[in-house]
Structures are given as structure tokens and as C-alpha cells.
Design a protein around this motif. Structure first.
Motif, mmCIF file in Angstrom:
data_model
loop_
_atom_site.group_PDB
_atom_site.id
_atom_site.type_symbol
_atom_site.label_atom_id
_atom_site.label_comp_id
_atom_site.label_asym_id
_atom_site.label_seq_id
_atom_site.Cartn_x
_atom_site.Cartn_y
_atom_site.Cartn_z
ATOM 1 N N ASP A 99 0.810 -1.218 0.000
ATOM 2 C CA ASP A 99 0.000 0.000 0.000
ATOM 3 C C ASP A 99 0.847 1.274 0.000
ATOM 4 O O ASP A 99 0.304 2.381 -0.068
ATOM 5 C CB ASP A 99 -0.920 0.018 1.228
ATOM 6 C CG ASP A 99 -1.921 -1.135 1.211
ATOM 7 O OD1 ASP A 99 -2.325 -1.538 0.099
ATOM 8 O OD2 ASP A 99 -2.282 -1.621 2.301
ATOM 9 N N ASP A 100 2.159 1.125 0.098
ATOM 10 C CA ASP A 100 3.026 2.304 0.147
ATOM 11 C C ASP A 100 3.111 2.930 -1.247
ATOM 12 O O ASP A 100 3.507 2.290 -2.212
ATOM 13 C CB ASP A 100 4.421 1.900 0.632
ATOM 14 C CG ASP A 100 5.334 3.114 0.780
ATOM 15 O OD1 ASP A 100 4.804 4.222 0.944
ATOM 16 O OD2 ASP A 100 6.565 2.943 0.707
ATOM 17 N N ILE A 101 2.721 4.185 -1.334
ATOM 18 C CA ILE A 101 2.755 4.895 -2.627
ATOM 19 C C ILE A 101 4.098 5.573 -2.855
ATOM 20 O O ILE A 101 4.331 6.148 -3.918
ATOM 21 C CB ILE A 101 1.631 5.941 -2.713
ATOM 22 C CG1 ILE A 101 1.775 6.982 -1.594
ATOM 23 C CG2 ILE A 101 0.274 5.258 -2.620
ATOM 24 C CD1 ILE A 101 0.760 8.122 -1.695
ATOM 25 N N GLY A 102 4.968 5.503 -1.850
ATOM 26 C CA GLY A 102 6.307 6.072 -1.999
ATOM 27 C C GLY A 102 6.395 7.506 -1.492
ATOM 28 O O GLY A 102 5.394 8.155 -1.177
ATOM 29 N N HIS A 103 7.628 7.962 -1.414
ATOM 30 C CA HIS A 103 7.916 9.324 -0.948
ATOM 31 C C HIS A 103 8.801 10.004 -1.981
ATOM 32 O O HIS A 103 9.855 9.475 -2.346
ATOM 33 C CB HIS A 103 8.630 9.300 0.410
ATOM 34 C CG HIS A 103 7.931 8.472 1.456
ATOM 35 N ND1 HIS A 103 7.015 9.001 2.331
ATOM 36 C CD2 HIS A 103 8.022 7.149 1.752
ATOM 37 C CE1 HIS A 103 6.573 8.039 3.128
ATOM 38 N NE2 HIS A 103 7.165 6.907 2.795
ATOM 39 N N LEU A 104 8.364 11.159 -2.439
ATOM 40 C CA LEU A 104 9.150 11.943 -3.393
ATOM 41 C C LEU A 104 9.759 13.113 -2.617
ATOM 42 O O LEU A 104 9.062 14.075 -2.270
ATOM 43 C CB LEU A 104 8.266 12.454 -4.535
ATOM 44 C CG LEU A 104 9.000 12.984 -5.778
ATOM 45 C CD1 LEU A 104 9.863 11.890 -6.396
ATOM 46 C CD2 LEU A 104 8.007 13.508 -6.805
ATOM 47 N N LEU A 105 11.056 13.025 -2.329
ATOM 48 C CA LEU A 105 11.698 13.957 -1.403
ATOM 49 C C LEU A 105 12.806 14.742 -2.090
ATOM 50 O O LEU A 105 13.484 14.231 -2.980
ATOM 51 C CB LEU A 105 12.287 13.183 -0.205
ATOM 52 C CG LEU A 105 11.284 12.321 0.574
ATOM 53 C CD1 LEU A 105 12.004 11.514 1.634
ATOM 54 C CD2 LEU A 105 10.220 13.193 1.201
ATOM 55 N N PRO A 106 13.014 15.994 -1.661
ATOM 56 C CA PRO A 106 14.084 16.812 -2.268
ATOM 57 C C PRO A 106 15.453 16.394 -1.757
ATOM 58 O O PRO A 106 15.590 15.780 -0.695
ATOM 59 C CB PRO A 106 13.729 18.230 -1.804
ATOM 60 C CG PRO A 106 13.046 18.031 -0.498
ATOM 61 C CD PRO A 106 12.252 16.743 -0.645
ATOM 62 N N VAL A 107 16.479 16.745 -2.518
ATOM 63 C CA VAL A 107 17.856 16.486 -2.084
ATOM 64 C C VAL A 107 18.274 17.503 -1.031
ATOM 65 O O VAL A 107 18.911 17.165 -0.038
ATOM 66 C CB VAL A 107 18.813 16.530 -3.297
ATOM 67 C CG1 VAL A 107 20.261 16.392 -2.838
ATOM 68 C CG2 VAL A 107 18.463 15.428 -4.275
ATOM 69 N N THR A 108 17.893 18.756 -1.249
ATOM 70 C CA THR A 108 18.165 19.810 -0.270
ATOM 71 C C THR A 108 16.841 20.468 0.103
ATOM 72 O O THR A 108 15.932 20.573 -0.718
ATOM 73 C CB THR A 108 19.119 20.872 -0.835
ATOM 74 O OG1 THR A 108 18.561 21.415 -2.046
ATOM 75 C CG2 THR A 108 20.474 20.264 -1.121
ATOM 76 N N SER A 109 16.754 20.913 1.347
ATOM 77 C CA SER A 109 15.521 21.514 1.834
ATOM 78 C C SER A 109 15.367 22.927 1.292
ATOM 79 O O SER A 109 16.312 23.719 1.308
ATOM 80 C CB SER A 109 15.525 21.534 3.369
ATOM 81 O OG SER A 109 14.375 22.188 3.854
#
Length: 615
Positions: A99-109
Motif C-alpha cells: 500500500d506504500d505509494i512512496g515518498h518523493l523527497l528533495p535532495v536539499t531543503s
């Protein structure tokens, strides 16, 4: 020991095709000569996790995507990152959770509170984001300190080099020595000390001014302050009165301006009427003159000529036509009618001319009156402006300036008056700051004492493991010590002087052995101390560089390989051994159970000749 961290495979997409390199087993060696691409492969290995310090080589930039499939504490994850755009977002997905749709995360905040890919992985590894002053450690700091040894630093820099503050803080976190509460107590004690010193410094400076005579007597300052207050109130009243008079004058001046505008408009209107009346009079005068000329012609008709030959006609008897000589009736009556009509027209135009002359005179008189009224209104406006408005404005400005000046004087005297009472108030502030400082220091010292005991115990145990691992690699090592404050090392070999890491050879085996042994000992410590949270994964680029291949160096190299393989056999608390991924120039001297070699060279490069990914 921290949760297990096991790499299964590195995948990368070129064109529309996915390729993969598998890391089966817990010890993998990339074998190939210099410039074969070993360092490129190891740098790219953890690049998909969002590292900032990973070198993006051309082989990586040519990949559309680079993906790492790994396990943390038994849970399978995949991290996908663009090869051509290192700043693109990283996709992290739990492969064990359907059920995990994933996480789209930045390299730097880019936003406050935004989680980066590195911070997400760091949280999975159970490593807190520690901060001390301006130093903040993240996944890159842990990677460059204890998870990987790079080829360009393994034989010359202590644990990969970098800033000492970040290295010490990262090791404190891994050893369980970083305490957020203690950091807060240290910060509180430092700030309290700064406040106490600032208060004392301020009081000393004030007393110095007082002793030099730069500060006036408090009673004199208070009397001057009260007198200035009274003057300021009186000046403010005068300013308000002058301002009210100015507003009245401005209103009257506005009325006079309006009157002048109206008079000027009336003057222009009557002037236009005079011009129009004169135009009509001139037209009537011309019409009257023409009518008189016509009447004169009728009364004295000119001699007529023959319409046929043009010669003068002879005189005829009344009633006969002068041209044909025949009689005709009504000739006298027609002439009289024409003369009568011409005389009537002349009289009518004369009466009209007289009327227009009277109208022109009236318009001229009215215009003269309007011109006089406009001039009088202008003179009244200018006279009021000069005699009332400008003096009222000047008086209001002067009153305002005086009031503001006295206001500044009052404010300055208030500051001097406050400073006259400063000593007593500052002495109380100093006493309060001192009490706060002593309380903060006492709380900090108590916590530091307990922390130092734990720190010395941990580093002493770490030193024992360090010596044991170092002797596996170099049996001549006699003593090994890790400093509790900065975690620097001091090693003594038989028949040699005691040396720190920096005093060892520039690029030889002592520094390589020290770095490797220290990291292996840290993992040994993690297996017996639950507070130590070091990740079991260990990546080492060319640990045999500088060791040579003959004699004593050859034997040391074999022991180093045996030691790396040995730690890969030790299981972590959650059931997985420490995974070791290393690079060597030469093949392993003999087969090792559970150890895999990936041979790469210019004809079989890591990226260019990887097998296609299994479907």
C-alpha cells in the motif's frame, strides 16, 4: 549496533533499458586495475539515497536513473534518483508494503520543516539530526566518517578528513554520547555566562564615565528634566495654537483664491462679450454705409448708356423710355418706390447701429467693471497671503520646530536621568545574572560529569577493540588509545615511538590500518553496547593502496583482507552481518566462502557492461 543496512543491487537505466549489479553475500570486492572505474562504482553506490557529497561521474550522468535496492532492519526499500540532474527529487518506496505509494523527497531543503531524502534515510537508520552551534550533522557526515573510506583519503586523512567539529559530533551521535538535553544545558550555561559578563562590563563602563566627570549630578539632571518638560508642554500648546491659526488662514486664503478665480472668469467672459459686440457693431456700420450708398445712387442716378452701342442716351420727355423713346406707364411711381425702400432701409440700419453702439458701450463698461473686480480680488488674495498666511505658516513651523527640539531634549534628559539610577538597577541585574549563571553552570557540570564518565568508559572499551583489530592487521601494534574528547588516535608499535594518526607516514599502511581498524572496532563496540548506533555497512575504496605486494606489506595486506572478511561474518543484533564492499587492484589471493568478486576493467566496465536487470 544500529539496524542492519544491506545493499542488494544497484540498478541504472540507459535509454529504455535497465541494468543491474547485484551484491550477493555480505562481502563483495570490486577487482580491477587503476582507472578501471572502481571508485566511480563505489561513489555511485549510495548516490540514490540523496547524498550531497557523492561524486557524479560521467558514467552516472549518462544514466537516466540510478536506483538502489537495499534492506534496513529487514525491510526492503528502493531509492531512485536522476543521474543527469543531481538536484532532482529522490523517490523512496517500501517494497514490503504493497500500500506504500512512496515518498518523493528533495535532495536539499527549500522550505522550513521540509524533510530531505538524506534525512529520511537517516531516520530509518535511527540516527538523530544533531546540532551544536553552527555544526549540523546529516547523512553525508555519517557516510564520510564511518560508513565509507574513499580512495583519495583512506591513506592520508583521519576517517575521510572533513571538519573536526562535524566528525566529533557524528561520532558522538553514533556512540550514544550526544545528549540533546546536555546540549541545551551547555547552551543555557553559555548564554547565562554571556549575560553576566555583559552586565558587569556595562556597569564598569558606566562607573568609568561617572568617575571621569562625563556624567552630571542626578539631582541637577532631574531639575533640568522637569524644567524641559514644562517648556515642552508650553511649546506644544503654542504649536497647537499656531497650527490652528494656520489652518484658519489657509481656509481664508482658499476663499480669496476662489473669489479671484470667479472674478477672473467673469473678466474673461465680459472681454469676450466686448469683442463680440464690436464685431456686430462693425458689421452693422458696414451695412448702414452700403444702404446710404444705394440711396444716393437712387437720388442721383448716373447717366445711362445704350445697351446696344454703348453711347450716351439722349434726354427724353418724362414718360418716354430714354433708349427706345416710346412711352410707358408707372415709371415715376417705380422710382419713388425704390427711393422710399432705400430710405427705409437706411433708417432701419441706423436704428440698429445705434442699438449696437449702446450695447458695445454697455459691454465695455461691464468688462471694465469685471476687470477692476478681478484686479481687486487678486490684490486681496496676494495681500492676505503676504500679511496673514505666510506669517501664520512661519509661526506654525517655528512652533513645531521648537516643540520637536524640546521633545528631543526631554528624551535625552530622560536617558540621562535613567542612567543616573543605572548603578542600583544594574547591580541588581548583575546579581540576578550571576545567580542564573551559577545555577546553569551547576546543572551543566552535573550533567557533564555523568557524561564524561560514560564518555571515558565508551572510548576505553572502543580502544580495546581498536587494539585487537589493529593487531589483526599489524601484529607489531603494542598499544592503541582513542582520546575521549576528540576521538583522535595514538598507536605504538614495538621498538617505535608513540605516534598519532597525523604523525604516521603520508600515504602508507599505518594510516590505512588505523582507519580500517578504528571502523571495525566501532562495529565491534556496537555489538556489545546497545547505545552505539553505528550502521553495519562498510564501504572501503582500495584499502590495499600503499601496502605493496611483497614481503611484510604483502602479509599485512592479506591480514587486512582476512580482517574485513572476518567482520562480515559477525551477525548484527537483528540477524544480519556487517556488509563489506571494498575495491582492490588485484584479485583475492584465494577463494573465500561467501565472498564475491566483481571483475571490472576497460573491456568490462561496471556501468558499460553490466547485465540487464532481471525481470
Amino acid at each position: 549496533m544500529g539496524p542492519s543496512f544491506v545493499i542488494e543491487r544497484l540498478e541504472f537505466q540507459r535509454g529504455d533499458v535497465w541494468y543491474a549489479r547485484h551484491f550477493r553475500g555480505l562481502a563483495t570486492f570490486l577487482v580491477g586495475h587503476s582507472k578501471a572505474g572502481k571508485s566511480t562504482a563505489l561513489e555511485a553506490l549510495l548516490y540514490p539515497l540523496g547524498l550531497l557529497t557523492a561524486t557524479v561521474m560521467p558514467e552516472v550522468r549518462s544514466c537516466a536513473y540510478v536506483r538502489l535496492v537495499f534492506r534496513i532492519a529487514g525491510t526492503r526499500w528502493q531509492a531512485t534518483r536522476s543521474g543527469s540532474n543531481p538536484r532532482a527529487r529522490v523517490s523512496l518506496k517500501n517494497l514490503d508494503d504493497k500500500d506504500d505509494i512512496g515518498h518523493l523527497l528533495p535532495v536539499t531543503s527549500t522550505k522550513p520543516g521540509e524533510t530531505t531524502a538524506g534525512a529520511f534515510v537517516q531516520d530509518l537508520l535511527g540516527l538523530p539530526a544533531a546540532v551544536r552551534g553552527a555544526t549540523r550533522v546529516g547523512l553525508d557526515d555519517f557516510y564520510g566518517t564511518v560508513m565509507a573510506l574513499r580512495q583519495n583519503t583512506i591513506a592520508s586523512e583521519f576517517l575521510g578528513g572533513g571538519k573536526d567539529e562535524a566528525r566529533i559530533l557524528a561520532l558522538e551521535v553514533l556512540l550514544g554520547l550526544w545528549n540533546e538535553d546536555l546540549a541545551g544545558l551547555e547552551k543555557n550555561a553559555s548564554e547565562a555566562t554571556s549575560r553576566y559578563r555583559a552586565a558587569r562590563s556595562g556597569l564598569a563602563a558606566f562607573k568609568k564615565l561617572r568617575d571621569s566627570g562625563a556624567l552630571a549630578d542626578p539631582a541637577s539632571v532631574r531639575a533640568t528634566y522637569e524644567q524641559k518638560q514644562r517648556e515642552h508642554r508650553a511649546a506644544t500648546e503654542r504649536w497647537q495654537q499656531a497650527d490652528a491659526a494656520l489652518k484658519t488662514a489657509i481656509g481664508e486664503a482658499g476663499r480669496l483664491v476662489a473669489l479671484h478665480k470667479a472674478a477672473e472668469a467673469e473678466r474673461r467672459r465680459t472681454a469676450r462679450q466686448v469683442v463680440a459686440a464690436h464685431g456686430r457693431l462693425n458689421g452693422a456700420t458696414a451695412d448702414h454705409a452700403r444702404a446710404e450708398g444705394q440711396l444716393a445712387e437712387l437720388l442721383k442716378p448716373r447717366a445711362q448708356d445704350c445697351t446696344c452701342c454703348g453711347q450716351p442716351l439722349p434726354e427724353r420727355e418724362p414718360g418716354l423710355c430714354r433708349q427706345c423713346g416710346r412711352p410707358y406707364e408707372g415709371a415715376a411711381d417705380q422710382r419713388e418706390q425704390q427711393v422710399a425702400a432705400a430710405r427705409a432701409k437706411v433708417e432701419r440700419l441706423r436704428l440698429k447701429l445705434r442699438s449696437l453702439e449702446e450695447a458695445a458701450l454697455s459691454a465695455a463698461a461691464e468688462a471694465a467693471k469685471a476687470d477692476t473686480a478681478a484686479a481687486d480680488a487678486l490684490a486681496a488674495r496676494d495681500a492676505y497671503d503676504e500679511g496673514h498666511l505666510q506669517p501664520a505658516r512661519t509661526a506654525a513651523q517655528q512652533a513645531e520646530k521648537e516643540a520637536h527640539g524640546l521633545s528631543r531634549d526631554v528624551a535625552q534628559l530622560k536617558e540621562r536621568l535613567d542612567s543616573a539610577d543605572y548603578i542600583r538597577a544594574q547591580e541588581k541585574a548583575i546579581q540576578t545574572a550571576k545567580e542564573q549563571m551559577e545555577a546553569a553552570q551547576a546543572a551543566r557540570d552535573a550533567a557533564v560529569t555523568a557524561h564524561d564518565v560514560r564518555r571515558k568508559e565508551v572510548t576505553a572499551r572502543w580502544s580495546e577493540f581498536f587494539l585487537a583489530r589493529l593487531q589483526q592487521i599489524n601484529p607489531d601494534a603494542e598499544t592503541a588509545f582513542i582520546d575521549p574528547s576528540g576521538f583522535t588516535t595514538r598507536v605504538k608499535e614495538r621498538h617505535t615511538a608513540d605516534k598519532t594518526f597525523a604523525e604516521s607516514s603520508v600515504a602508507g599502511s599505518p594510516k590505512v590500518a588505523t582507519n580500517v581498524a578504528l571502523l571495525l572496532a566501532l562495529r565491534d563496540l556496537g555489538r556489545v553496547d546497545p547505545a552505539v548506533r553505528v550502521p553495519p555497512l562498510l564501504i572501503i575504496d582500495s584499502p590495499l593502496a600503499g601496502l605493496g605486494a611483497q614481503g611484510l606489506d604483502h602479509a599485512t595486506g592479506l591480514r587486512l583482507i582476512d580482517t574485513l572478511i572476518d567482520i562480515a561474518d559477525d551477525a548484527s543484533p537483528d540477524g544480519y552481518a556487517c556488509q563489506v564492499i571494498a575495491a582492490t587492484n588485484d584479485p583475492l589471493p584465494r577463494p573465500y566462502s561467501g565472498v564475491r568478486e566483481i571483475r571490472i576493467d576497460t573491456d568490462n566496465r561496471f556501468f558499460d557492461h553490466a547485465p540487464r536487470r532481471d525481470r
